[in-house]
Design an enzyme around this catalytic site. Structure first.
Site, PDB file in Angstrom:
ATOM      1  N   ARG A 107       0.865  -1.185   0.000  1.00 45.65           N
ATOM      2  CA  ARG A 107       0.000   0.000   0.000  1.00 45.65           C
ATOM      3  C   ARG A 107       0.899   1.232   0.000  1.00 45.65           C
ATOM      4  NH1 ARG A 107      -3.363  -2.506   4.967  1.00 45.65           N
ATOM      5  NH2 ARG A 107      -4.586  -4.004   3.776  1.00 45.65           N
ATOM      6  N   ARG A 144     -10.749   3.400   5.784  1.00 43.15           N
ATOM      7  CA  ARG A 144      -9.288   3.274   5.667  1.00 43.15           C
ATOM      8  C   ARG A 144      -8.839   3.632   4.254  1.00 43.15           C
ATOM      9  NH1 ARG A 144      -6.529  -2.353   7.292  1.00 43.15           N
ATOM     10  NH2 ARG A 144      -7.253  -2.969   5.230  1.00 43.15           N
ATOM     11  N   ARG A 173     -12.884  -9.051   1.394  1.00 43.03           N
ATOM     12  CA  ARG A 173     -12.508  -9.013   2.808  1.00 43.03           C
ATOM     13  C   ARG A 173     -13.742  -9.149   3.714  1.00 43.03           C
ATOM     14  NH1 ARG A 173      -7.075  -6.713   3.800  1.00 43.03           N
ATOM     15  NH2 ARG A 173      -6.035  -7.174   1.861  1.00 43.03           N
TER      16      ARG A 173
HETATM   17  N1  LIG Z   1      -1.309 -16.600   8.060  1.00 37.85           N
HETATM   18  C1  LIG Z   1      -0.799 -15.375   7.960  1.00 37.85           C
HETATM   19  N2  LIG Z   1      -1.610 -14.325   7.853  1.00 37.85           N
HETATM   20  C2  LIG Z   1      -1.045 -13.104   7.778  1.00 37.85           C
HETATM   21  C3  LIG Z   1       0.344 -12.891   7.817  1.00 37.85           C
HETATM   22  N3  LIG Z   1       0.586 -11.569   7.723  1.00 37.85           N
HETATM   23  C4  LIG Z   1      -0.610 -10.976   7.663  1.00 37.85           C
HETATM   24  N4  LIG Z   1      -1.597 -11.887   7.696  1.00 37.85           N
HETATM   25  C5  LIG Z   1      -3.040 -11.667   7.676  1.00 37.85           C
HETATM   26  O1  LIG Z   1      -3.456 -11.411   6.362  1.00 37.85           O
HETATM   27  C6  LIG Z   1      -4.646 -10.635   6.400  1.00 37.85           C
HETATM   28  C7  LIG Z   1      -4.521  -9.503   5.432  1.00 37.85           C
HETATM   29  O2  LIG Z   1      -3.517  -8.617   5.839  1.00 37.85           O
HETATM   30  P1  LIG Z   1      -3.309  -7.245   5.095  1.00 37.85           P
HETATM   31  O3  LIG Z   1      -3.233  -7.482   3.624  1.00 37.85           O
HETATM   32  O4  LIG Z   1      -2.175  -6.526   5.711  1.00 37.85           O
HETATM   33  O5  LIG Z   1      -4.666  -6.486   5.316  1.00 37.85           O
HETATM   34  P2  LIG Z   1      -5.409  -5.930   6.641  1.00 37.85           P
HETATM   35  O6  LIG Z   1      -5.526  -7.008   7.620  1.00 37.85           O
HETATM   36  O7  LIG Z   1      -6.702  -5.504   6.108  1.00 37.85           O
HETATM   37  O8  LIG Z   1      -4.591  -4.793   7.146  1.00 37.85           O
HETATM   38  C8  LIG Z   1      -4.801 -10.200   7.863  1.00 37.85           C
HETATM   39  O9  LIG Z   1      -5.781 -11.035   8.453  1.00 37.85           O
HETATM   40  C9  LIG Z   1      -3.469 -10.471   8.477  1.00 37.85           C
HETATM   41  O10 LIG Z   1      -3.598 -10.792   9.847  1.00 37.85           O
HETATM   42  C10 LIG Z   1       1.168 -14.045   7.946  1.00 37.85           C
HETATM   43  O11 LIG Z   1       2.390 -13.993   7.990  1.00 37.85           O
HETATM   44  N5  LIG Z   1       0.552 -15.246   7.997  1.00 37.85           N
HETATM   45  N1  LIG Z   2     -11.868   1.270  17.837  1.00 38.62           N
HETATM   46  C1  LIG Z   2     -11.857   1.872  16.650  1.00 38.62           C
HETATM   47  N2  LIG Z   2     -12.817   2.751  16.339  1.00 38.62           N
HETATM   48  C2  LIG Z   2     -12.851   3.372  15.135  1.00 38.62           C
HETATM   49  N3  LIG Z   2     -11.917   3.169  14.155  1.00 38.62           N
HETATM   50  C3  LIG Z   2     -10.945   2.289  14.421  1.00 38.62           C
HETATM   51  C4  LIG Z   2     -10.844   1.599  15.665  1.00 38.62           C
HETATM   52  N4  LIG Z   2      -9.761   0.805  15.627  1.00 38.62           N
HETATM   53  C5  LIG Z   2      -9.187   0.986  14.425  1.00 38.62           C
HETATM   54  N5  LIG Z   2      -9.887   1.885  13.691  1.00 38.62           N
HETATM   55  C6  LIG Z   2      -9.647   2.333  12.306  1.00 38.62           C
HETATM   56  O1  LIG Z   2     -10.094   1.269  11.459  1.00 38.62           O
HETATM   57  C7  LIG Z   2      -9.278   1.161  10.312  1.00 38.62           C
HETATM   58  C8  LIG Z   2      -8.729  -0.276  10.205  1.00 38.62           C
HETATM   59  O2  LIG Z   2      -7.801  -0.495  11.248  1.00 38.62           O
HETATM   60  P1  LIG Z   2      -6.496  -1.360  11.011  1.00 38.62           P
HETATM   61  O3  LIG Z   2      -5.680  -1.245  12.249  1.00 38.62           O
HETATM   62  O4  LIG Z   2      -5.876  -1.007   9.713  1.00 38.62           O
HETATM   63  O5  LIG Z   2      -7.176  -2.817  10.913  1.00 38.62           O
HETATM   64  P2  LIG Z   2      -6.546  -4.246  10.586  1.00 38.62           P
HETATM   65  O6  LIG Z   2      -5.068  -4.153  10.816  1.00 38.62           O
HETATM   66  O7  LIG Z   2      -7.202  -5.178  11.532  1.00 38.62           O
HETATM   67  O8  LIG Z   2      -6.884  -4.532   9.168  1.00 38.62           O
HETATM   68  C9  LIG Z   2      -8.180   2.193  10.455  1.00 38.62           C
HETATM   69  O9  LIG Z   2      -8.511   3.319   9.656  1.00 38.62           O
HETATM   70  C10 LIG Z   2      -8.184   2.542  11.933  1.00 38.62           C
HETATM   71  O10 LIG Z   2      -7.779   3.868  12.170  1.00 38.62           O
END
Ligand SMILES: Nc1nc2c(ncn2[C@@H]2O[C@H](COP(=O)(O)OP(=O)(O)O)[C@@H](O)[C@H]2O)c(=O)[nH]1
Ligand SMILES: Nc1ncnc2c1ncn2[C@@H]1O[C@H](COP(=O)(O)OP(=O)(O)O)[C@@H](O)[C@H]1O
Length: 358
Positions: A131, A224, A235
């Site tokens: 990203r 986000r 997702r």
């Molecule tokens: N099994 C596994 N899942 C992962 C790993 N790294 C990230 N993820 C998971 O992949 C999913 C997608 O991650 P990401 O593309 O960063 O998107 P986000 O969770 O929406 O921020 C999330 O559920 C993460 O927890 C990994 O090393 N192994």
């Molecule tokens: N408790 C909360 N209330 C409102 N917004 C939240 C809260 N926790 C996280 N966010 C927002 O939600 C979005 C997704 O959070 P993020 O940490 O990227 O989620 P994930 O890593 O689980 O995918 C971000 O824009 C973050 O700032």
């Protein structure tokens, strides 16, 4: 092939017992005891290597651990794996899972910001595109699928999974780099990954983060603004299954609802024992000298005694290292953590006088 096999050998236990125990190196026609082995328990043999640093002197030959038994079953052959003994008592890694957009990354960032010397992030590998603000090697190791698939085959990964159409995985290195820095490792992985880590030798704490509602999850994911509409739909579709799997009995130790961010963060800190009463300073361990070539080891209770010394020194005293194996813990595959090592000085001027120096 996984890390254990890659690190280890596969050969018969008979050969191991008959071939390894009398092991010594011929040097200048005298037998120098450079490698010493002792049966630690029914499942593993501890091996101490002379002429090496304390960080590299202890190895385990796993003969009948749970991992070995599983491997024997699947390969229908004898399996013996090496595991490197690692000093220090790294705290259990923390696995954080939950649907996309629930706030895992936000909570982890807060924890790492408040306790920079205590926590380290396990940088996963992924085949998804970075990203805008993501940096290679910091947020993820962004990788080609073919490269990652080969590394998985070569046993470099603790776990991996296909998530939202991309490959994600935690390399053994990613976890060990954090532990070696004396920090507690945080893994942000999906539910499939959490299940694989549960089944691995790595002992961890498993936390699942839930949204207050599905509508709120969708709102956060859209706000986000990092995914296309198609990716958001995928997702959200996967989130339903993840929320269900997150409740699987025995998988997660704690479930936190992330409604109010600050309240959820406080709950996370509380369950990790971060109520302000514990020190955040990194542990320092006493400096140990390298082991000499000529040494001998013996087992005493839950301790391995490594003795060495020149003839002159032996007249008056004998130097000893004590390897405390009572608190051994499984690290990532191929590492056994929790070795405690210290020196003692055994005086010859009286029976059973042992003084601990460090
Ligand atoms: N099994 C596994 N899942 C992962 C790993 N790294 C990230 N993820 C998971 O992949 C999913 C997608 O991650 P990401 O593309 O960063 O998107 P986000 O969770 O929406 O921020 C999330 O559920 C993460 O927890 C990994 O090393 N192994
Ligand atoms: N408790 C909360 N209330 C409102 N917004 C939240 C809260 N926790 C996280 N966010 C927002 O939600 C979005 C997704 O959070 P993020 O940490 O990227 O989620 P994930 O890593 O689980 O995918 C971000 O824009 C973050 O700032």
């Amino acid at each position: 092939m996984n890390q254990h096999q890659q690190l280890g050998f596969r050969f018969s236990t008979n050969l191991l017992v008959n071939g390894l125990f009398p092991l010594c190196w011929e040097q200048n026609r005298s037998c120098v005891r450079a490698i010493q082995a002792v049966l630690l328990s029914e499942d593993r043999i501890v091996i101490v290597k002379g002429n090496s640093s304390p960080d590299d002197c202890t190895w385990f030959l796993e003969v009948d651990t749970q991992f070995i038994r599983e491997q024997k079953k699947s390969f229908e052959t004898e399996v013996v794996a090496w595991s490197k003994g690692v000093k220090g008592d790294a705290e259990k890694p923390i696995v954080i899972s939950g649907p996309s957009g629930v706030g895992k990354g936000t909570l982890i960032s807060k924890l790492m910001e408040e306790f920079p010397s205590m926590f380290g992030f396990s940088v996963s590998h992924t085949t998804r595109a970075p990203r805008d603000k993501e940096k290679d090697g910091v947020h993820y190791h962004f990788t080609e699928r073919s490269v990652m698939e080969k590394d998985i085959k070569d046993g470099k990964f603790l776990e991996f999974a296909s998530v939202h159409g991309n490959l994600y995985g935690t390399s053994i290195e990613a976890v060990e780099v954090v532990a070696d820095a004396g920090k507690r490792c945080i893994l942000d992985i999906d539910v499939q990954g959490a299940r694989s880590v549960r089944a691995s030798p790595l002992e961890a704490i498993f936390i699942f983060i839930c949204p207050p509602s599905f509508e709120e999850l969708e709102k956060r994911l859209r706000a986000r603004g990092t995914e296309t509409e198609e990716q958001i739909q995928q997702r959200l579709h996967n989130a339903r299954a993840e929320l269900e799997q997150g409740q699987s009995p025995g998988l997660f130790d704690h479930i936190l609802v992330n409604e109010d961010l600050e309240a959820c963060y406080e709950s996370l800190k509380k369950l990790l024992g971060l109520d302000g009463s514990i020190s955040t300073a990194p542990k320092s361990s006493p400096k140990m000298a390298d082991l000499p070539l000529d040494l001998s080891i013996s087992k005493f209770d839950h301790k391995i005694l490594i003795s060495f010394g020149t003839k002159e020194v032996e007249k008056a005293s004998k130097n000893l290292y004590v390897l405390d194996v009572s608190s051994l813990k499984g690290g990532a595959p191929g590492r056994t953590r929790g070795l405690n090592m210290y020196t003692v000085h055994l005086f010859a001027d009286g029976p059973n006088v042992v003084k601990q120096l460090s």
